[in-house]
Design a protein around this motif. Structure first.
Motif, PDB file in Angstrom:
ATOM      1  N   ALA A  36      -9.712   6.905 -13.682  1.00 51.38           N
ATOM      2  CA  ALA A  36      -9.739   5.698 -12.863  1.00 51.38           C
ATOM      3  C   ALA A  36      -8.466   5.591 -12.040  1.00 51.38           C
ATOM      4  CB  ALA A  36      -9.904   4.467 -13.748  1.00 51.38           C
ATOM      5  N   ASP A  37      -8.599   5.129 -10.805  1.00 50.47           N
ATOM      6  CA  ASP A  37      -7.484   5.016  -9.877  1.00 50.47           C
ATOM      7  C   ASP A  37      -7.285   3.558  -9.474  1.00 50.47           C
ATOM      8  OD1 ASP A  37      -7.340   7.881  -9.845  1.00 50.47           O
ATOM      9  OD2 ASP A  37      -9.020   7.875  -8.440  1.00 50.47           O
ATOM     10  N   LEU A  38      -6.207   3.333  -8.714  1.00 55.91           N
ATOM     11  CA  LEU A  38      -5.847   1.990  -8.288  1.00 55.91           C
ATOM     12  C   LEU A  38      -5.449   2.018  -6.821  1.00 55.91           C
ATOM     13  CD1 LEU A  38      -5.195  -0.939  -9.508  1.00 55.91           C
ATOM     14  CD2 LEU A  38      -2.819  -0.161  -9.583  1.00 55.91           C
ATOM     15  N   TYR A  39      -5.951   1.032  -6.054  1.00 58.73           N
ATOM     16  CA  TYR A  39      -5.511   0.849  -4.679  1.00 58.73           C
ATOM     17  C   TYR A  39      -4.520  -0.311  -4.628  1.00 58.73           C
ATOM     18  CZ  TYR A  39      -8.800   3.891  -2.144  1.00 58.73           C
ATOM     19  OH  TYR A  39      -9.473   4.974  -1.627  1.00 58.73           O
ATOM     20  N   GLY A  40      -3.486  -0.165  -3.800  1.00 58.43           N
ATOM     21  CA  GLY A  40      -2.529  -1.237  -3.575  1.00 58.43           C
ATOM     22  C   GLY A  40      -2.240  -1.382  -2.097  1.00 58.43           C
ATOM     23  N   ARG A  41      -2.217  -2.631  -1.625  1.00 55.13           N
ATOM     24  CA  ARG A  41      -1.893  -2.897  -0.225  1.00 55.13           C
ATOM     25  C   ARG A  41      -0.463  -3.413  -0.132  1.00 55.13           C
ATOM     26  NH1 ARG A  41      -5.631  -7.137   2.260  1.00 55.13           N
ATOM     27  NH2 ARG A  41      -4.295  -8.539   1.054  1.00 55.13           N
ATOM     28  N   GLU A  42       0.357  -2.739   0.683  1.00 52.15           N
ATOM     29  CA  GLU A  42       1.776  -3.066   0.815  1.00 52.15           C
ATOM     30  C   GLU A  42       1.949  -4.242   1.773  1.00 52.15           C
ATOM     31  OE1 GLU A  42       5.724  -0.295   0.833  1.00 52.15           O
ATOM     32  OE2 GLU A  42       4.108   0.233   2.206  1.00 52.15           O
ATOM     33  N   ALA A  43       2.557  -5.328   1.278  1.00 52.01           N
ATOM     34  CA  ALA A  43       2.646  -6.550   2.068  1.00 52.01           C
ATOM     35  C   ALA A  43       3.470  -6.367   3.342  1.00 52.01           C
ATOM     36  CB  ALA A  43       3.244  -7.669   1.217  1.00 52.01           C
ATOM     37  N   SER A  44       4.567  -5.639   3.267  1.00 57.28           N
ATOM     38  CA  SER A  44       5.496  -5.544   4.399  1.00 57.28           C
ATOM     39  C   SER A  44       4.976  -4.667   5.525  1.00 57.28           C
ATOM     40  CB  SER A  44       6.850  -5.012   3.925  1.00 57.28           C
ATOM     41  OG  SER A  44       6.716  -3.705   3.375  1.00 57.28           O
ATOM     42  N   THR A  45       4.056  -3.741   5.227  1.00 61.52           N
ATOM     43  CA  THR A  45       3.601  -2.785   6.234  1.00 61.52           C
ATOM     44  C   THR A  45       2.103  -2.816   6.497  1.00 61.52           C
ATOM     45  OG1 THR A  45       3.239  -1.051   4.584  1.00 61.52           O
ATOM     46  CG2 THR A  45       5.453  -1.224   5.547  1.00 61.52           C
ATOM     47  N   GLY A  46       1.342  -3.401   5.592  1.00 61.64           N
ATOM     48  CA  GLY A  46      -0.111  -3.358   5.725  1.00 61.64           C
ATOM     49  C   GLY A  46      -0.708  -2.011   5.386  1.00 61.64           C
TER      50      GLY A  46
ATOM     51  N   LEU B 209      -2.233   0.977   2.990  1.00 65.11           N
ATOM     52  CA  LEU B 209      -3.065   1.059   1.795  1.00 65.11           C
ATOM     53  C   LEU B 209      -2.724   2.342   1.047  1.00 65.11           C
ATOM     54  CD1 LEU B 209      -5.397  -0.537   0.403  1.00 65.11           C
ATOM     55  CD2 LEU B 209      -6.955   1.116   1.452  1.00 65.11           C
ATOM     56  N   TRP B 210      -2.393   2.183  -0.235  1.00 67.46           N
ATOM     57  CA  TRP B 210      -1.973   3.318  -1.058  1.00 67.46           C
ATOM     58  C   TRP B 210      -2.948   3.524  -2.210  1.00 67.46           C
ATOM     59  CZ3 TRP B 210       2.263   6.177   0.390  1.00 67.46           C
ATOM     60  CH2 TRP B 210       3.165   5.590   1.301  1.00 67.46           C
ATOM     61  N   LEU B 211      -3.185   4.791  -2.519  1.00 65.76           N
ATOM     62  CA  LEU B 211      -3.944   5.164  -3.705  1.00 65.76           C
ATOM     63  C   LEU B 211      -2.970   5.589  -4.798  1.00 65.76           C
ATOM     64  CD1 LEU B 211      -6.675   5.921  -5.148  1.00 65.76           C
ATOM     65  CD2 LEU B 211      -6.269   8.258  -4.301  1.00 65.76           C
ATOM     66  N   TYR B 212      -3.090   4.965  -5.970  1.00 60.26           N
ATOM     67  CA  TYR B 212      -2.300   5.349  -7.136  1.00 60.26           C
ATOM     68  C   TYR B 212      -3.244   6.052  -8.111  1.00 60.26           C
ATOM     69  CZ  TYR B 212       1.357   2.305  -5.322  1.00 60.26           C
ATOM     70  OH  TYR B 212       2.327   1.735  -4.537  1.00 60.26           O
ATOM     71  N   PRO B 213      -3.201   7.386  -8.152  1.00 62.10           N
ATOM     72  CA  PRO B 213      -4.154   8.110  -8.996  1.00 62.10           C
ATOM     73  C   PRO B 213      -3.858   7.927 -10.485  1.00 62.10           C
ATOM     74  CG  PRO B 213      -2.573   9.630  -8.039  1.00 62.10           C
ATOM     75  CD  PRO B 213      -2.307   8.295  -7.412  1.00 62.10           C
ATOM     76  N   GLY B 214      -4.913   7.764 -11.254  1.00 58.10           N
ATOM     77  CA  GLY B 214      -4.746   7.662 -12.691  1.00 58.10           C
ATOM     78  C   GLY B 214      -4.380   9.002 -13.294  1.00 58.10           C
ATOM     79  N   THR B 215      -3.458   8.972 -14.250  1.00 58.05           N
ATOM     80  CA  THR B 215      -3.105  10.177 -15.012  1.00 58.05           C
ATOM     81  C   THR B 215      -3.347   9.867 -16.481  1.00 58.05           C
ATOM     82  OG1 THR B 215      -0.777   9.524 -15.187  1.00 58.05           O
ATOM     83  CG2 THR B 215      -1.404  10.832 -13.268  1.00 58.05           C
TER      84      THR B 215
ATOM     85  N   GLY C  99      -4.300   4.413   4.050  1.00 59.75           N
ATOM     86  CA  GLY C  99      -4.403   3.718   5.327  1.00 59.75           C
ATOM     87  C   GLY C  99      -3.020   3.467   5.881  1.00 59.75           C
ATOM     88  N   ALA C 100      -2.741   3.951   7.121  1.00 60.34           N
ATOM     89  CA  ALA C 100      -1.392   3.920   7.676  1.00 60.34           C
ATOM     90  C   ALA C 100      -0.956   2.536   8.117  1.00 60.34           C
ATOM     91  CB  ALA C 100      -1.301   4.880   8.871  1.00 60.34           C
ATOM     92  N   GLY C 101      -1.853   1.594   8.180  1.00 58.61           N
ATOM     93  CA  GLY C 101      -1.497   0.243   8.583  1.00 58.61           C
ATOM     94  C   GLY C 101      -2.730  -0.560   8.934  1.00 58.61           C
ATOM     95  N   GLY C 102      -2.522  -1.859   9.147  1.00 55.46           N
ATOM     96  CA  GLY C 102      -3.627  -2.711   9.556  1.00 55.46           C
ATOM     97  C   GLY C 102      -4.401  -3.358   8.434  1.00 55.46           C
ATOM     98  N   TRP C 103      -4.102  -2.994   7.199  1.00 54.89           N
ATOM     99  CA  TRP C 103      -4.894  -3.517   6.086  1.00 54.89           C
ATOM    100  C   TRP C 103      -4.534  -4.952   5.712  1.00 54.89           C
ATOM    101  CZ3 TRP C 103      -9.146  -1.449   3.735  1.00 54.89           C
ATOM    102  CH2 TRP C 103      -9.502  -0.165   4.156  1.00 54.89           C
ATOM    103  N   ASN C 104      -3.439  -5.469   6.261  1.00 51.42           N
ATOM    104  CA  ASN C 104      -3.167  -6.892   6.066  1.00 51.42           C
ATOM    105  C   ASN C 104      -4.146  -7.755   6.851  1.00 51.42           C
ATOM    106  OD1 ASN C 104      -1.064  -6.899   4.219  1.00 51.42           O
ATOM    107  ND2 ASN C 104       0.518  -6.691   5.785  1.00 51.42           N
ATOM    108  N   GLY C 105      -4.867  -7.137   7.761  1.00 50.82           N
ATOM    109  CA  GLY C 105      -5.916  -7.844   8.487  1.00 50.82           C
ATOM    110  C   GLY C 105      -7.204  -7.936   7.709  1.00 50.82           C
ATOM    111  N   MET C 106      -7.186  -7.476   6.448  1.00 51.06           N
ATOM    112  CA  MET C 106      -8.353  -7.539   5.564  1.00 51.06           C
ATOM    113  C   MET C 106      -8.050  -8.520   4.431  1.00 51.06           C
ATOM    114  SD  MET C 106     -10.230  -5.005   6.881  1.00 51.06           S
ATOM    115  CE  MET C 106     -10.067  -3.441   7.764  1.00 51.06           C
ATOM    116  N   PRO C 107      -8.408  -9.790   4.568  1.00 50.87           N
ATOM    117  CA  PRO C 107      -8.081 -10.750   3.505  1.00 50.87           C
ATOM    118  C   PRO C 107      -8.833 -10.493   2.206  1.00 50.87           C
ATOM    119  CG  PRO C 107      -9.525 -11.759   5.120  1.00 50.87           C
ATOM    120  CD  PRO C 107      -9.142 -10.420   5.669  1.00 50.87           C
ATOM    121  N   THR C 108      -9.970  -9.834   2.315  1.00 48.06           N
ATOM    122  CA  THR C 108     -10.801  -9.582   1.136  1.00 48.06           C
ATOM    123  C   THR C 108     -11.077  -8.098   1.014  1.00 48.06           C
ATOM    124  OG1 THR C 108     -11.855 -11.749   1.296  1.00 48.06           O
ATOM    125  CG2 THR C 108     -13.004 -10.080   0.016  1.00 48.06           C
TER     126      THR C 108
END
Length: 342
Positions: free
Chosen positions: A250-260, A262-268, A279-288
């Motif tokens: 199982a993995d985890l996604y996290g959205r960085e507040a300062s940059t927008g 999107l990061w994948l944190y792979p489960g180990t 995602g290189a940016g723009g994800w702060n435009g996704m409230p949900t």
């Protein structure tokens, strides 16, 4: 808090040195109790409205009141929660609800016959947890079933920081006695500990630490393990997504507040690996952001997100390697007015 007239007169008389003259009954037997005698942590009541005479006190609910039946005229709630009075024994015919401000209150009801001491207001007349019912699935789900009964279940946190497990049959069970309000993000839908049981990940608000609470397989949670030592408050969204990179974990996604970003944190093995930019940016435009399975039917989990700009809902297909495809519009509008969906 309004001071009863008798007590104000007594204070004035004392200041004038009149008590020795017997103007207020000096030399009489002292009252058995006063408002100030109600201890912290107790619900107290008197048979009059001036807070003198015999005092009823309790720290727990009372289905019957014995000799105090129908005698409450003034009450004080100094418990940590709420006090609920009823006009009939066994908590029937609700009469009043009282918070824990510690102020005396003259009560209108003349027939209090039971009192309930509870942590949250809803517990005056219903269970502490909401009603949840789900049908039994013909096959075991990949996530959403923490006790293995093939019913979709729910974890809920109440206002005083308790955690409840709702198995889907209308019942509920306490699995966290308190302290869960210390977390400002909680994620489930994944076996992060690799024991074939669904787990919970929680972020501690005061420290930014990330904790893993392994599922027990019965709806409960085991001893927590540190996943991230700090810095996780820099993420304004965390989403459990299942296995996004095809390694069976199982993995985890996290959205960085300062940059927008999107990061994948792979489960180990019971931890999280080095993050990968999705995602290189723009994800702060996704409230949900919603991650609840395979929406495209290709056997890989996907991500669904709502855009603020147009209020539309988009599906981002998982590539099976941790990445996401281009967003396809699913339709719908007005999603920008929502700030969460699960």
């Amino acid at each position: 808090m309004r001071t009863p007239l008798f007590r104000r007169l007594a204070a004035t008389a004392a200041a004038l040195g009149l008590t020795s003259l017997g103007l207020l009954g000096a030399g009489a037997a002292p009252a058995q109790a006063a408002v100030s005698d109600c201890p912290t942590g107790y619900f107290c009541a008197w048979a009059n409205t001036d807070g003198t005479g015999s005092m009823f006190k309790t720290q727990s609910s009372k289905a019957t009141l014995g000799t105090w039946d129908n005698k409450f005229r003034m009450i004080i709630n100094r418990t940590p929660g709420f006090a609920c009075t009823f006009d009939e024994p066994n908590y029937e015919d609700a009469a009043g609800r009282y918070g824990n401000d510690g102020d005396p209150v003259s009560i209108a009801s003349r027939s209090v016959s039971s009192v309930k001491i509870v942590r949250t207001l809803r517990e005056c007349d219903q269970p502490a947890y909401p009603y949840w019912i789900s049908e039994t699935s013909p096959t075991a789900a990949g996530f959403g079933d923490m006790n293995g009964d093939r019913r979709a279940d729910v974890l809920v946190r109440d206002l005083v920081g308790r955690l409840w497990f709702l198995p889907g049959d209308g019942s509920g069970r306490l699995v966290g006695t308190g302290g869960w309000n210390a977390f400002n993000a909680m994620v489930r839908h994944g076996d992060f500990s690799r024991d074939n049981r669904e787990d919970v990940i929680a972020r501690e608000a005061s420290t930014g630490k990330l904790w893993l609470y392994p599922g027990t397989g019965t709806g409960g949670l085991g001893a927590r393990k540190l996943l991230g030592s700090g810095g996780w408050n820099g993420m304004n969204a965390l989403t459990g997504v299942g296995d996004m990179n095809g390694d069976g974990r199982a993995d985890l996604y996290g959205r960085e507040a300062s940059t927008g970003k999107l990061w994948l944190y792979p489960g180990t093995a019971g931890a999280l690996g080095t993050r990968v930019l999705v995602g290189a940016g723009g994800w702060n435009g996704m409230p949900t952001i919603i991650a609840n399975g395979d929406w495209s039917g290709d056997g890989r989990p996907d991500l669904v997100a709502a855009k603020t700009a147009d209020g539309m809902l988009y599906r981002y297909e998982g590539t099976g390697r941790g990445g996401l495809g281009a967003g396809d519009r699913l339709g719908g509008g007005d999603w920008e007015h929502l700030n969460g969906a699960f």
